[in-house]
Design a protein around this motif. Structure first.
Motif, mmCIF file in Angstrom:
data_model
loop_
_atom_site.group_PDB
_atom_site.id
_atom_site.type_symbol
_atom_site.label_atom_id
_atom_site.label_comp_id
_atom_site.label_asym_id
_atom_site.label_seq_id
_atom_site.Cartn_x
_atom_site.Cartn_y
_atom_site.Cartn_z
ATOM 1 N N GLY A 10 -21.630 33.848 63.094
ATOM 2 C CA GLY A 10 -21.238 34.564 61.965
ATOM 3 C C GLY A 10 -20.484 33.581 61.104
ATOM 4 N N THR A 11 -19.603 32.952 61.676
ATOM 5 C CA THR A 11 -18.878 32.044 60.704
ATOM 6 C C THR A 11 -19.567 30.814 60.459
ATOM 7 N N ALA A 12 -20.450 30.426 61.153
ATOM 8 C CA ALA A 12 -21.677 29.379 60.755
ATOM 9 C C ALA A 12 -22.549 29.932 59.793
ATOM 10 N N ARG A 13 -22.689 30.871 59.933
ATOM 11 C CA ARG A 13 -23.760 31.573 58.924
ATOM 12 C C ARG A 13 -22.814 31.439 57.649
ATOM 13 N N TRP A 14 -21.834 32.177 57.214
ATOM 14 C CA TRP A 14 -20.771 32.139 56.338
ATOM 15 C C TRP A 14 -20.708 30.823 55.620
ATOM 16 N N LEU A 15 -20.370 29.730 56.536
ATOM 17 C CA LEU A 15 -19.981 28.300 56.099
ATOM 18 C C LEU A 15 -21.243 27.769 55.423
ATOM 19 N N ARG A 16 -22.454 28.064 55.957
ATOM 20 C CA ARG A 16 -23.728 27.659 55.266
ATOM 21 C C ARG A 16 -23.977 28.288 54.079
ATOM 22 N N ARG A 17 -23.877 29.707 53.742
ATOM 23 C CA ARG A 17 -24.080 30.269 52.693
ATOM 24 C C ARG A 17 -23.068 29.785 51.741
ATOM 25 N N VAL A 18 -21.663 29.675 51.975
ATOM 26 C CA VAL A 18 -20.624 29.623 51.076
ATOM 27 C C VAL A 18 -20.508 28.258 50.472
ATOM 28 N N CYS A 19 -20.828 27.169 51.517
ATOM 29 C CA CYS A 19 -20.354 25.884 50.929
ATOM 30 C C CYS A 19 -21.687 24.810 51.368
ATOM 31 N N TYR A 20 -22.238 24.953 52.317
ATOM 32 C CA TYR A 20 -23.492 23.797 52.621
ATOM 33 C C TYR A 20 -24.553 24.025 51.591
ATOM 34 N N GLU A 21 -25.077 25.389 51.514
ATOM 35 C CA GLU A 21 -26.193 25.499 50.493
ATOM 36 C C GLU A 21 -25.637 25.355 49.141
ATOM 37 N N ARG A 22 -24.531 25.365 48.990
ATOM 38 C CA ARG A 22 -24.017 25.213 47.357
ATOM 39 C C ARG A 22 -23.543 23.992 46.922
ATOM 40 N N CYS A 23 -23.403 23.014 47.803
ATOM 41 C CA CYS A 23 -22.818 21.662 47.518
ATOM 42 C C CYS A 23 -24.023 20.825 47.069
ATOM 43 N N ALA A 24 -24.026 20.020 46.142
ATOM 44 C CA ALA A 24 -25.120 19.003 45.759
ATOM 45 C C ALA A 24 -24.747 17.939 46.202
ATOM 46 N N TYR A 25 -23.633 17.599 46.757
ATOM 47 C CA TYR A 25 -23.239 15.856 47.331
ATOM 48 C C TYR A 25 -22.781 16.358 48.564
ATOM 49 N N TYR A 26 -23.303 15.606 49.550
ATOM 50 C CA TYR A 26 -22.519 15.536 50.875
ATOM 51 C C TYR A 26 -22.134 16.910 51.489
ATOM 52 N N PRO A 27 -23.269 17.884 51.734
ATOM 53 C CA PRO A 27 -22.798 19.158 52.084
ATOM 54 C C PRO A 27 -22.244 19.247 53.431
#
Length: 138
Positions: A10-27
Motif C-alpha cells: 500500500g505504501t509503495a502504491r501511494w508513493l508511486r501515485r503521489v510522487c513517482y508518477e507526478r515528477c517530471a524530473y528524476y522520479p
C-alpha cells in the motif's frame, strides 16, 4: 507478516501515485527523497534511501545493457540471475544498515570501513556503462 506485506504494498502504491508518477524530473530519486523525509531528518535515513536510489538507477542501466548478453543459454541466464540476486542482497544490506546509524559521523564511518567501494563501483558502472536506446513509447 501478511499485515506488514499489505502495508508495504500500500505504501509503495501511494508513493508511486503521489510522487513517482507526478515528477517530471528524476522520479526515482524524488520518491526515495520523499521516503527519507517521511522517516525523519536523520543522516542515516538520507544515506540509506539515496543509496537505494543510486543503486537502483545503476542497476536499471546495467540490466538494459548487460542482461541481453546472458540470454543465449539457460546456464548463462542462471548465472546472471544468481549473480544479480547476490549483488542485490549485498547492496540492500549495505544500504539498510545506514537506516539505524542516525548520525552523519556513524554513516561516514560505515562508508570509510568499506572504502566507499559499493558507491564507487556503482558510480564507475553508471558513468562508463553505455546506455542502450530506450524503447519508444507510443
Amino acid at each position: 507478516k501478511q499485515w506488514y506485506q499489505r502495508r508495504v504494498r500500500g505504501t509503495a502504491r501511494w508513493l508511486r501515485r503521489v510522487c513517482y508518477e507526478r515528477c517530471a524530473y528524476y522520479p526515482t530519486v524524488m520518491t526515495y527523497l520523499l521516503t527519507a523525509i517521511w522517516h525523519g531528518f536523520f543522516p542515516g535515513y538520507f544515506g540509506c534511501y539515496m543509496s537505494f536510489a543510486f543503486f537502483l538507477l545503476t542497476s536499471r542501466k546495467l540490466r538494459r545493457y548487460v542482461r541481453p548478453k546472458f540470454l543465449g543459454s539457460a546456464r548463462l541466464k542462471m548465472f546472471y540471475d544468481v549473480l544479480t540476486t547476490v549483488c542485490t542482497m549485498i547492496l540492500g544490506n549495505y544500504a539498510c544498515i545506514q537506516n539505524r546509524l542516525f548520525t552523519f559521523e556513524r554513516v561516514y564511518e560505515l562508508y570509510r570501513y568499506f572504502y566507499f567501494l559499493p558507491h564507487l563501483v556503482c558510480l564507475f558502472l553508471y558513468i562508463f556503462c553505455p546506455s542502450p536506446p530506450r524503447p519508444k513509447k507510443e
